[in-house]
Write an enzyme that holds these catalytic residues in place. Structure first.
Site, PDB file in Angstrom:
ATOM      1  N   ARG A  51       5.593  16.792  26.825  1.00 35.01           N
ATOM      2  CA  ARG A  51       6.141  17.389  28.037  1.00 35.01           C
ATOM      3  C   ARG A  51       7.663  17.420  28.079  1.00 35.01           C
ATOM      4  O   ARG A  51       8.266  18.457  28.365  1.00 35.01           O
ATOM      5  CB  ARG A  51       5.691  16.622  29.294  1.00 35.01           C
ATOM      6  CG  ARG A  51       4.375  17.017  29.851  1.00 35.01           C
ATOM      7  CD  ARG A  51       3.707  15.793  30.412  1.00 35.01           C
ATOM      8  NE  ARG A  51       3.407  14.929  29.293  1.00 35.01           N
ATOM      9  CZ  ARG A  51       2.309  15.055  28.546  1.00 35.01           C
ATOM     10  NH1 ARG A  51       1.416  15.943  28.845  1.00 35.01           N
ATOM     11  NH2 ARG A  51       2.102  14.280  27.488  1.00 35.01           N
ATOM     12  N   THR A  52       8.275  16.274  27.840  1.00 37.89           N
ATOM     13  CA  THR A  52       9.715  16.186  28.100  1.00 37.89           C
ATOM     14  C   THR A  52      10.493  17.084  27.142  1.00 37.89           C
ATOM     15  O   THR A  52      11.341  17.882  27.555  1.00 37.89           O
ATOM     16  CB  THR A  52      10.177  14.724  27.996  1.00 37.89           C
ATOM     17  OG1 THR A  52       9.298  13.923  28.770  1.00 37.89           O
ATOM     18  CG2 THR A  52      11.597  14.564  28.502  1.00 37.89           C
ATOM     19  N   LYS A  80      17.864   7.471   6.591  1.00 38.30           N
ATOM     20  CA  LYS A  80      18.796   7.087   5.506  1.00 38.30           C
ATOM     21  C   LYS A  80      19.721   5.966   5.951  1.00 38.30           C
ATOM     22  O   LYS A  80      20.607   5.561   5.207  1.00 38.30           O
ATOM     23  CB  LYS A  80      19.635   8.295   5.084  1.00 38.30           C
ATOM     24  CG  LYS A  80      18.831   9.473   4.598  1.00 38.30           C
ATOM     25  CD  LYS A  80      19.770  10.657   4.327  1.00 38.30           C
ATOM     26  CE  LYS A  80      19.019  11.964   4.324  1.00 38.30           C
ATOM     27  NZ  LYS A  80      19.929  13.109   4.497  1.00 38.30           N
ATOM     28  N   ARG A 101      15.628  10.990  23.545  1.00 35.62           N
ATOM     29  CA  ARG A 101      14.642   9.925  23.806  1.00 35.62           C
ATOM     30  C   ARG A 101      14.745   8.924  22.672  1.00 35.62           C
ATOM     31  O   ARG A 101      14.871   9.307  21.495  1.00 35.62           O
ATOM     32  CB  ARG A 101      13.232  10.503  23.865  1.00 35.62           C
ATOM     33  CG  ARG A 101      12.165   9.417  23.887  1.00 35.62           C
ATOM     34  CD  ARG A 101      10.802   9.981  24.167  1.00 35.62           C
ATOM     35  NE  ARG A 101      10.713  10.435  25.543  1.00 35.62           N
ATOM     36  CZ  ARG A 101       9.577  10.869  26.112  1.00 35.62           C
ATOM     37  NH1 ARG A 101       8.461  10.917  25.396  1.00 35.62           N
ATOM     38  NH2 ARG A 101       9.557  11.253  27.368  1.00 35.62           N
ATOM     39  N   HIS A 129      13.369   6.667  32.864  1.00 35.91           N
ATOM     40  CA  HIS A 129      13.034   8.055  32.485  1.00 35.91           C
ATOM     41  C   HIS A 129      13.457   8.938  33.664  1.00 35.91           C
ATOM     42  O   HIS A 129      12.621   9.461  34.407  1.00 35.91           O
ATOM     43  CB  HIS A 129      11.526   8.143  32.231  1.00 35.91           C
ATOM     44  CG  HIS A 129      11.070   9.388  31.535  1.00 35.91           C
ATOM     45  ND1 HIS A 129      11.850  10.525  31.411  1.00 35.91           N
ATOM     46  CD2 HIS A 129       9.888   9.676  30.913  1.00 35.91           C
ATOM     47  CE1 HIS A 129      11.166  11.446  30.757  1.00 35.91           C
ATOM     48  NE2 HIS A 129       9.980  10.956  30.439  1.00 35.91           N
TER      49      HIS A 129
HETATM   50  N1   CP Z   1       5.845  12.314  30.908  1.00 33.40           N
HETATM   51  C1   CP Z   1       6.330  12.267  29.641  1.00 33.40           C
HETATM   52  O1   CP Z   1       7.402  11.699  29.367  1.00 33.40           O
HETATM   53  O2   CP Z   1       5.532  12.858  28.702  1.00 33.40           O
HETATM   54  P1   CP Z   1       5.898  13.026  27.168  1.00 33.40           P
HETATM   55  O3   CP Z   1       5.913  11.631  26.566  1.00 33.40           O
HETATM   56  O4   CP Z   1       4.841  13.904  26.592  1.00 33.40           O
HETATM   57  O5   CP Z   1       7.276  13.619  27.080  1.00 33.40           O
END
Ligand code: CP
Length: 304
Positions: A51-52, A80, A101, A129
């Site tokens: 999603r993100t 590396k 992320r 998040h």
């Molecule tokens: N909600 C969320 O962070 O989903 P993903 O891990 O798929 O990005």
């Protein structure tokens, strides 16, 4: 230059402006088709995501911009031995904004300190998040018409669930909000989050029973037990199915309850709940695209 590392980096008024812009964008997407033409978003995902990452990329493409990046550390020079700060110094010369992320808590803050472009935290370990939280706030506001005077139940892995920590931080700033924290003892909300609630005088209570909490909730925020944060497979197996929301458990819920989940879902919501009009977790994913469009435009134009 502004970044978004923690949701409280934005004031309540700034969050409201992003949500208002996201509402404008969802109402008339065509109007924004060239808003970010010539701009480049880098998505640096050192941990898996559906999603993100894809909603960020969809957001930038929907604004007429371009995207580059990687979807796993194993396809970058991290393998590396390149440090995160060197990676950010390099990539910030290739783009106008970075969404990243990382499995290590605090990595986006470290990135911000050496970046020439805004950094967006797209999830750091079990910590925060903030863009999921913008998605959650947009969903709650569109569904309930407000962000204040709500009783919010958060259920599942409240220890490692970074979306939970960010959502509590965000919702704590609205009057009349009460939290019901539903988890097994092993997955309780971290002390630093509870301490912050106590310091601000925000009402909350902890319980192990979803059934007991259900009748009072305006929002039920279900979460997955975060397998990837466990040190011990046996503990994960023992705890993973502690809560499974099904239509029977919803019999005592309010008629205007809204059920959210950041997804991915494993077992914690039965697919039999999906047709219930109170289940809005797939609407929530679609809101995520528009709120990320609003965030990109805000960081690249309105906050420059
Ligand atoms: N909600 C969320 O962070 O989903 P993903 O891990 O798929 O990005």
């Amino acid at each position: 230059m502004r970044s978004l590392i923690d949701i409280t980096d934005f004031s309540v008024e700034e969050v409201t402006r992003v949500l208002d812009l996201a509402d404008e964008m969802i109402a008339d997407p065509a109007r924004w088709r060239t808003a970010m033409q010539g701009k480049i978003l880098a998505t640096l995902f050192f941990e898996p995501s559906t999603r993100t990452r894809l909603s960020f990329e969809s957001a930038m493409l929907s604004l007429g911009g371009s995207v580059l990046g990687f979807a796993g550390a194993d396809s970058s020079s991290t393998t590396k031995g390149e440090t995160l700060t060197d990676t950010i110094r390099v990539v910030s010369g290739y783009c106008d904004i970075i969404a990243m992320r990382h499995p290590k808590e605090g990595a986006p803050m470290a990135a911000k300190l050496c970046s020439d472009v805004p950094i967006i935290n797209a999830g750091d370990g079990g910590h925060n998040h903030p863009t999921q939280t913008l998605t959650d706030l947009m969903t709650i506001r569109r569904e309930k018409g407000r962000l204040d005077h709500l009783t919010i139940g958060l259920c599942g892995d409240l220890k490692f669930g970074r979306t939970v920590h960010s959502l509590i931080g965000a919702m704590s700033r609205y009057p009349g909000v009460t939290f019901v924290l539903i988890s097994p003892p092993e997955l309780r909300t971290p002390d630093y989050v509870l301490q912050s609630l106590q310091d601000q005088g925000i009402p909350y209570r902890e319980t192990e029973s979803l059934e007991e909490a259900m009748p009072e909730l305006d929002i039920l925020y279900m979460t997955r037990v975060q397998k990837e944060r466990f040190f011990n497979e046996a503990d994960y197996v023992r705890l993973k199915d502690t809560y499974i929301l099904d239509p029977e458990k919803l019999r005592t819920a309010k008629a205007d309850l809204r059920i959210l989940h950041p997804l991915p879902r494993v077992n914690e919501i039965s697919t039999r709940v999906d047709a219930d009009p109170r289940a809005v977790y797939f609407k929530q994913t679609r809101n995520g695209r528009f709120v990320r469009m609003a965030l990109i435009k805000t960081l690249l134009e309105d906050m420059q």
